[in-house]
Design a protein around this motif. Structure first.
Motif, short mmCIF file in Angstrom:
data_model
loop_
_atom_site.label_atom_id
_atom_site.label_comp_id
_atom_site.label_asym_id
_atom_site.label_seq_id
_atom_site.Cartn_x
_atom_site.Cartn_y
_atom_site.Cartn_z
N ARG A 58 0.80 -1.35 0.04
CA ARG A 58 0.08 0.14 0.12
C ARG A 58 0.72 1.37 -0.10
N TYR A 59 0.52 2.37 -0.81
CA TYR A 59 1.14 3.34 -0.90
C TYR A 59 -0.02 4.58 -0.88
N THR A 60 0.24 5.76 -0.17
CA THR A 60 -0.62 6.67 -0.45
C THR A 60 -0.77 7.45 -1.74
N GLY A 63 -5.39 10.02 -5.29
CA GLY A 63 -6.79 9.75 -5.86
C GLY A 63 -7.16 8.30 -5.65
N GLU A 64 -8.46 8.15 -6.12
CA GLU A 64 -8.82 6.75 -6.27
C GLU A 64 -8.46 6.21 -7.66
N TYR A 65 -8.14 4.93 -7.64
CA TYR A 65 -7.48 4.57 -9.02
C TYR A 65 -8.00 2.98 -9.16
N ASP A 66 -8.60 2.83 -10.37
CA ASP A 66 -9.17 1.36 -10.78
C ASP A 66 -8.02 0.21 -10.63
N PRO A 67 -8.15 -1.00 -10.44
CA PRO A 67 -7.35 -1.85 -10.75
C PRO A 67 -6.88 -1.89 -12.12
N THR A 82 1.16 8.10 -7.85
CA THR A 82 -0.09 8.85 -8.87
C THR A 82 0.06 7.95 -10.06
N ALA A 83 -0.92 8.25 -10.88
CA ALA A 83 -1.16 7.29 -12.18
C ALA A 83 -0.19 8.08 -12.95
N SER A 84 0.63 6.75 -14.01
CA SER A 84 1.53 7.36 -14.99
C SER A 84 1.03 8.58 -15.66
N PHE A 85 2.05 9.52 -16.04
CA PHE A 85 1.76 10.73 -16.77
C PHE A 85 2.42 11.03 -17.89
N ARG A 86 3.67 10.33 -18.01
CA ARG A 86 4.38 10.66 -19.21
C ARG A 86 4.87 9.17 -19.85
N VAL A 87 5.10 9.22 -21.00
CA VAL A 87 5.50 7.81 -21.66
C VAL A 87 6.77 7.31 -21.26
N GLY A 88 7.15 6.34 -20.85
CA GLY A 88 8.42 5.69 -20.48
C GLY A 88 8.77 5.93 -19.13
N GLU A 106 -1.62 -1.14 6.96
CA GLU A 106 -2.35 -0.24 7.36
C GLU A 106 -2.24 1.33 7.03
N CYS A 107 -1.46 1.36 5.72
CA CYS A 107 -1.45 2.62 5.07
C CYS A 107 -2.60 2.88 4.30
N ASP A 108 -3.09 3.98 4.20
CA ASP A 108 -4.25 4.34 3.31
C ASP A 108 -3.77 4.49 1.98
N GLY A 109 -4.31 3.98 1.12
CA GLY A 109 -4.02 3.96 -0.34
C GLY A 109 -4.08 2.61 -1.11
N PRO A 110 -3.81 2.58 -2.35
CA PRO A 110 -4.24 1.37 -3.05
C PRO A 110 -2.90 0.33 -2.79
N ALA A 111 -3.47 -0.97 -2.80
CA ALA A 111 -2.46 -2.12 -2.84
C ALA A 111 -2.00 -1.95 -4.19
N ILE A 112 -0.76 -1.70 -4.59
CA ILE A 112 -0.07 -1.88 -5.72
C ILE A 112 0.78 -3.05 -5.87
N ALA A 113 0.60 -3.72 -7.04
CA ALA A 113 1.48 -4.91 -7.33
C ALA A 113 2.72 -4.50 -7.52
N LEU A 114 3.74 -4.97 -6.94
CA LEU A 114 5.23 -4.77 -7.20
C LEU A 114 5.76 -6.13 -8.10
N ARG A 115 5.17 -7.22 -7.97
CA ARG A 115 5.73 -8.18 -8.60
C ARG A 115 4.61 -9.40 -8.58
N GLY A 116 4.69 -9.99 -9.96
CA GLY A 116 3.53 -11.07 -10.05
C GLY A 116 2.65 -10.95 -11.23
N ARG A 117 1.57 -11.59 -11.21
CA ARG A 117 0.59 -11.61 -12.35
C ARG A 117 -0.74 -10.82 -12.11
N VAL A 118 -0.99 -9.82 -12.85
CA VAL A 118 -1.83 -8.82 -12.73
C VAL A 118 -2.69 -8.42 -13.86
#
Length: 169
Positions: A58-60, A63-67, A82-88, A106-118
């Protein structure tokens, strides 16, 4: 209160009970060990398994972001991602759908996949085995650079935005 007196009974134990195992009864399904307000400190074991396939943290976020949204480190001092905003750009990870393991839970924010299948939001055609780089607006595109963050596990030749199963590197 079987005897009709007011108040809750108190039971005091002089010894800590021990158990040789914890067994879930009933049919195969969900069961919890501990509770959100009453967690185990350290769990020792030989192996575990999970139904889902990514390691997330989880990272702060700003905004709210879709899977499937491709996330990068935010330039703001107030949030981490934040969502990516530049190419590359260098990619932090992808907003997870069903993480197998969540760190920093316990952090507020989305669960961000760092490794694995998503599933990843991808724009433009993609072939199985293509490397992905981030595009604008939290999406990935086919591209092979030092900043590739995933490999497509399926082919989808639609031009628009869609979710594509990928492995995060």
């Amino acid at each position: 209160n079987v005897d009709g007196q007011a108040g809750d009974p108190t039971i005091a134990l002089t010894l800590a009970p021990t158990v040789s195992s914890i067994t879930k009864t009933g049919t195969n399904g969900a069961g919890d060990i501990g509770q959100t307000g009453n967690r185990f400190a350290v769990i020792y074991g030989t192996s575990t398994s999970a139904r889902y396939a990514d390691l997330a943290e989880r990272y702060t976020a700003d905004g709210e972001y879709d899977p499937g949204t491709v996330m990068v480190v935010s330039l703001s001092d107030h949030v981490d991602s934040t969502a990516s905003f530049r190419v590359g750009q260098r990619v932090l990870g992808v907003v997870s759908t069903n993480p197998a393991h969540i760190m920093n839970d316990e952090c507020d924010g989305p669960a961000i996949a760092l490794r694995g299948r998503v599933p990843v939001k991808v724009v433009g055609p993609i072939h199985k085995g293509d490397a992905l780089i981030c595009n604008q607006d939290g999406k990935g595109i086919a591209g092979d650079t030092v900043n590739s963050f995933a490999i497509a596990l399926e082919t989808n030749l639609e031009a628009g935005v869609k979710l594509v199963e990928c492995v995060i590197l």
